[in-house]
Design a protein around this motif. Structure first.
Motif, PDB file in Angstrom:
ATOM      1  N   GLY A 183      37.422 -24.426 -28.339  1.00  0.00           N
ATOM      2  CA  GLY A 183      37.588 -23.129 -27.707  1.00  0.00           C
ATOM      3  C   GLY A 183      36.678 -22.933 -26.503  1.00  0.00           C
ATOM      4  N   GLN A 184      35.948 -23.967 -26.121  1.00  0.00           N
ATOM      5  CA  GLN A 184      35.008 -23.836 -25.012  1.00  0.00           C
ATOM      6  C   GLN A 184      35.716 -23.904 -23.664  1.00  0.00           C
ATOM      7  OE1 GLN A 184      32.172 -26.968 -25.873  1.00  0.00           O
ATOM      8  NE2 GLN A 184      30.840 -25.568 -26.993  1.00  0.00           N
ATOM      9  N   LEU A 185      35.132 -23.241 -22.689  1.00  0.00           N
ATOM     10  CA  LEU A 185      35.633 -23.250 -21.314  1.00  0.00           C
ATOM     11  C   LEU A 185      35.235 -24.566 -20.657  1.00  0.00           C
ATOM     12  CD1 LEU A 185      36.797 -21.870 -18.773  1.00  0.00           C
ATOM     13  CD2 LEU A 185      34.602 -20.706 -18.505  1.00  0.00           C
ATOM     14  N   LEU A 186      36.226 -25.341 -20.233  1.00  0.00           N
ATOM     15  CA  LEU A 186      35.967 -26.653 -19.652  1.00  0.00           C
ATOM     16  C   LEU A 186      35.772 -26.598 -18.142  1.00  0.00           C
ATOM     17  CD1 LEU A 186      38.651 -28.755 -21.577  1.00  0.00           C
ATOM     18  CD2 LEU A 186      36.192 -28.638 -22.062  1.00  0.00           C
ATOM     19  N   GLY A 187      36.594 -25.826 -17.483  1.00  0.00           N
ATOM     20  CA  GLY A 187      36.554 -25.789 -16.031  1.00  0.00           C
ATOM     21  C   GLY A 187      37.729 -24.995 -15.505  1.00  0.00           C
ATOM     22  N   TYR A 188      38.081 -25.265 -14.248  1.00  0.00           N
ATOM     23  CA  TYR A 188      39.110 -24.473 -13.580  1.00  0.00           C
ATOM     24  C   TYR A 188      40.041 -25.359 -12.756  1.00  0.00           C
ATOM     25  CZ  TYR A 188      35.890 -20.660 -14.636  1.00  0.00           C
ATOM     26  OH  TYR A 188      35.066 -19.771 -15.279  1.00  0.00           O
ATOM     27  N   GLU A 189      41.308 -24.945 -12.703  1.00  0.00           N
ATOM     28  CA  GLU A 189      42.196 -25.521 -11.695  1.00  0.00           C
ATOM     29  C   GLU A 189      42.173 -24.600 -10.480  1.00  0.00           C
ATOM     30  OE1 GLU A 189      46.789 -26.863 -10.657  1.00  0.00           O
ATOM     31  OE2 GLU A 189      46.344 -26.076 -12.665  1.00  0.00           O
ATOM     32  N   VAL A 190      42.124 -25.219  -9.296  1.00  0.00           N
ATOM     33  CA  VAL A 190      42.096 -24.475  -8.046  1.00  0.00           C
ATOM     34  C   VAL A 190      43.528 -24.346  -7.527  1.00  0.00           C
ATOM     35  CG1 VAL A 190      41.220 -24.413  -5.682  1.00  0.00           C
ATOM     36  CG2 VAL A 190      39.789 -25.340  -7.537  1.00  0.00           C
ATOM     37  N   LEU A 191      43.964 -23.125  -7.278  1.00  0.00           N
ATOM     38  CA  LEU A 191      45.316 -22.848  -6.820  1.00  0.00           C
ATOM     39  C   LEU A 191      45.252 -22.204  -5.434  1.00  0.00           C
ATOM     40  CD1 LEU A 191      46.456 -21.335 -10.204  1.00  0.00           C
ATOM     41  CD2 LEU A 191      47.058 -23.596  -9.356  1.00  0.00           C
ATOM     42  N   ALA A 192      46.045 -22.708  -4.517  1.00  0.00           N
ATOM     43  CA  ALA A 192      46.013 -22.204  -3.142  1.00  0.00           C
ATOM     44  C   ALA A 192      46.749 -20.874  -3.032  1.00  0.00           C
ATOM     45  CB  ALA A 192      46.637 -23.229  -2.199  1.00  0.00           C
TER      46      ALA A 192
END
Length: 418
Positions: A183-192
């Motif tokens: 359930g931990q936050l891993l990271g982010y996808e960057v969306l333009a």
């Protein structure tokens, strides 16, 4: 078992049974009557149904609920649905067919694409319990939500795109990726996102193809990367180093200068290359295979992660898996959203996750919107997920506060409760 009485609004609904079998129509009518519905009409073909619906529309009367078979003479169910769409007649639809599952799934997708109100699908022979279950949802059947509604036509040109780049109107938006075990936050996808002063928010589908054709995609990508590095630095000042996944079209990797510049920019920012993941999208096959492989190799040597994006939808995906040193596999949202209602989608989803396990790569499912989808993915062994269930894409200005509020989550239940 006694079925609960349906709401009055449902019992007062007009129904049109469309089936070439008189026996099937009569059986369906009897079931409806036992459920309290009495305003029932019948049609033996799509053409007969179309005539009735046109007449109601001309009289400005509400259109009935359509319980529709597919195989019929004169005009089949598919032809009827297409004609209804062309004439802007939008009755709520229940598909009832004995056709093979794959064919029914295709028609259901067509109905959703046409944006006709779809109540559901029932196999033949109809059962009172299944019909009752669908009819309970009739009062909630509505038009597509605002975010899915048809948007006004967008006008973008090469000069307007150049001006947007010059003015700095391209912005990264961030969508979190969540580990499905911890359930931990891993990271982010960057969306333009293109914040156009005249047309409002524009999305990748509005301008990425034009950027690729015009040769402006590298400049656009580096503008986003610079902003991502700045946002990552602000997070790092607070002690957080989540991964940041940036979409890179495979065509850019054929230019060796692209890898050189990307490595140099990351080093100059003080960030660690290991924090960045390059999500490789495939708008076309590799044009210069040797140069592309060299760029990918150098980027991996420098520490960048490499993700195969939208697995199962690109060009020669399996071949790319054997040639490129991917570190994760992204599963396209289409397989996730349809897995509950389409056995073929479920099989493809399972095989994609199994593939990632055999390749010892983490799998990340895109487009997750419901808790049921999360539970399905967990059962199939998927590693991580992203989607509206966890958070909508957010601008960089909101990232620090959002991360501070959610970085401490330690179970999926924490996300479900928020």
């Amino acid at each position: 078992m006694q079925l609960a009485e349906l709401p009055l609004s449902v019992r007062q609904t007009r129904v049109l049974l469309v089936d070439d079998s008189a026996l099937q129509r009569e059986c369906a009518a009897e079931l409806l009557e036992t459920l309290g519905l009495s305003l029932i009409a019948q049609a033996a073909s799509g053409r007969e149904a179309l005539t009735l619906l046109r007449r109601l529309a001309e009289q400005q009367l509400p259109l009935p609920l359509l319980i529709l078979d597919l195989e019929m003479p004169e005009m089949d169910g598919i032809e009827l649905l297409l004609q209804l769409h062309e004439e802007d007649l939008c009755p709520p639809v229940v598909l009832s067919s004995g056709c093979e599952e794959a064919l029914v799934a295709t028609v259901l997708d067509m109905i959703r694409t046409l944006r006709l109100p779809l109540l559901g699908n029932l196999p033949k022979p109809l059962s009172g319990k299944d019909l009752h279950g669908l009819l309970q949802h009739l009062p909630n059947l509505a038009s597509p939500p605002v975010e899915e509604a048809v948007r006004p036509t967008v006008s973008v040109t090469v000069p307007s795109l150049r001006e947007a780049l010059r003015q700095g109107h391209m912005r990264p938006y961030y969508q979190p990726k969540i580990d499905l075990k911890s359930g931990q936050l891993l990271g982010y996808e960057v969306l333009a996102r293109w914040q156009d002063p005249r047309q409002g928010m524009l999305y990748p589908g509005d301008f990425i193809a034009l950027a690729t054709e015009s040769g402006l995609l590298p400049e656009l990508t580096f503008q986003l990367v610079e902003q991502v590095l700045a946002d990552a630095a602000r997070l790092q000042q607070q002690g957080w180093t989540p991964s940041m996944a940036v979409n890179i079209d495979i065509s850019m990797l054929a230019n060796r200068n692209f890898a050189n510049e990307l490595i140099a920019r990351v080093q100059a920012s003080g960030a660690r290359a290991e924090q960045l993941i390059l999500e490789v999208t495939e708008s076309a096959l590799m044009h210069d295979t040797a140069a592309t492989l060299a760029s990918v190799g150098r980027l991996r040597l420098a520490g960048f992660g490499l993700s195969i994006d939208d697995y199962g939808t690109g060009f020669s995906t399996l071949q790319q898996l054997t040639r490129l040193p991917f570190t994760e596999l992204k599963i396209d949202r289409a397989f996730v959203t349809s897995a509950h209602r389409n056995r073929r989608s479920l099989a493809i989803l399972q095989s994609a996750i199994d593939m990632s396990v055999r390749l010892r790569l983490p799998s990340i499912a895109e487009g997750v919107e419901t808790i049921d989808e999360v539970r399905l993915l967990c059962g199939l062994g998927c590693s991580a997920a992203q989607g509206y269930l966890f958070a909508r894409p957010m601008p960089g200005e909101a990232l620090l506060d959002w991360h501070a509020a959610h970085a401490g989550k330690a179970s999926l239940e924490d996300w479900f409760r928020s």
